[in-house]
Scaffold this active site. Sequence first.
Site, short mmCIF file in Angstrom:
data_model
loop_
_atom_site.label_atom_id
_atom_site.label_comp_id
_atom_site.label_asym_id
_atom_site.label_seq_id
_atom_site.Cartn_x
_atom_site.Cartn_y
_atom_site.Cartn_z
N LYS A 39 -17.41 -4.10 14.21
CA LYS A 39 -17.91 -3.46 12.72
C LYS A 39 -16.63 -3.30 11.75
O LYS A 39 -15.62 -3.33 12.28
CB LYS A 39 -18.60 -2.30 13.10
CG LYS A 39 -17.62 -0.91 13.23
CD LYS A 39 -18.41 0.28 13.79
CE LYS A 39 -17.59 1.55 14.22
NZ LYS A 39 -18.33 2.29 14.75
N TYR A 258 5.55 8.07 -9.78
CA TYR A 258 4.54 9.05 -10.43
C TYR A 258 4.58 10.49 -10.00
O TYR A 258 4.74 10.59 -8.71
CB TYR A 258 3.15 8.22 -10.31
CG TYR A 258 2.77 7.01 -10.67
CD1 TYR A 258 2.70 7.10 -12.37
CD2 TYR A 258 2.53 5.83 -10.24
CE1 TYR A 258 2.46 5.84 -12.88
CE2 TYR A 258 2.12 4.79 -10.93
CZ TYR A 258 1.99 4.73 -12.14
OH TYR A 258 1.59 3.39 -12.70
#
Length: 370
Positions: A39, A258
């Site tokens: 999956k 940042y």
Amino acid sequence: MSRPIRARIDLAAIRHNYGIAKMRAARSGGAARVWAVVKADAYGHGLMRVAKSLADVADGFALLETDTAVALRDAGIRQPILLLEGFFDQHELAVCAERGLTPAVHRLEQLRMIRDAALPARLPIYLKLNTGMNRLGFRPEEIPAVRRELAETAPCLASVTLMAHFATADGERGVEWQLECFRQMSAGWNLPASLANSAAILRYPHTAGDWARSGIILYGASPFADESAASFGLRPAMTLTSRILGVQEIGPGERVGYGGIAEASRPMRIGIVACGYGDGYPRHAPNGTPILVAGTRTVTAGRVSMDMLTCDLTDLPAAGVGSEVVLWGEGLAVDEVAAAAGTIGYEPLCALARRVPVVETGGGGTENEV
Ligand SMILES: *Cc1c(COP(=O)(O)O)cnc(C)c1O
């Protein structure tokens, strides 16, 4: 030269890891067949390449979407294919019957839908029992009704396997509490069982039963917070690499990136790596997350941004622009990076972004960029 980030997928490692799952499951004494859980695009490794690399060894493939299962059939996969969440819509039932897919059934209404569907072939199903996970499946008090419905549906069914899922196979609570519930719910029902996920295959191989379901260990990561994949002989299937594309020399008191979350307490060399959260690297990885530069372990310094992250090269004088960086994989377990970022190895693997070029190795030929 292109942007240097690459995900190297080692198909030989995936086959090796499947072999380890099989070997462990064999200790259960049951039939010990093992679903290869593919999956989420094979946990980020690429559904088709993983399915093809396991096509001659896997007992079956497990995933979520009917469409994806059909794509596997169209690609020539002949083994059983299990739909872990079952069918979502009645229209999918004909496809399941025609293409030989095995849906999970977790609501009574779904048995009625199977009876009403006038299918072209009998359907193999996985009957999902809720033994304490409390997501999908039948509760103990529903069992009498399930048995009645199942008896009525029997002419439409090719086989029934009982399925349950462990909530704490990786933790202190273990599996016995759910196994006991499973025994009670399935008493007198002589049907094959599928219980074990990766954690149970490794820690409780006696639960592997008829069909185990191995996901994360195929990809060489650990289902446990406290035991490494390497300690089980698993090999990492994905190695995410990039290179240093710039270096900044900063002085004490200067900050990086940042928010300025990393501050230099001494003169520092900061390596700028061409990899960010836009590539699937976890943005929550804090200062100090491990990273390999030119084969040597160092740490990140500064906030992860979309396209770049920053690391400390102060004690790696030989490293500079062009040095190879391993974000995770060979030499640095994805589980370590994930743990530093407050998550589990599954998440960064599944999050590998489409923009990252993939290189296949271990496929028998030479390295291929695909
Ligand atoms: C994803 C999944 C698995 C595989 O889990 P791992 O921990 O990756 O081995 C097994 N069973 C079900 C029902 C799943 O959804």
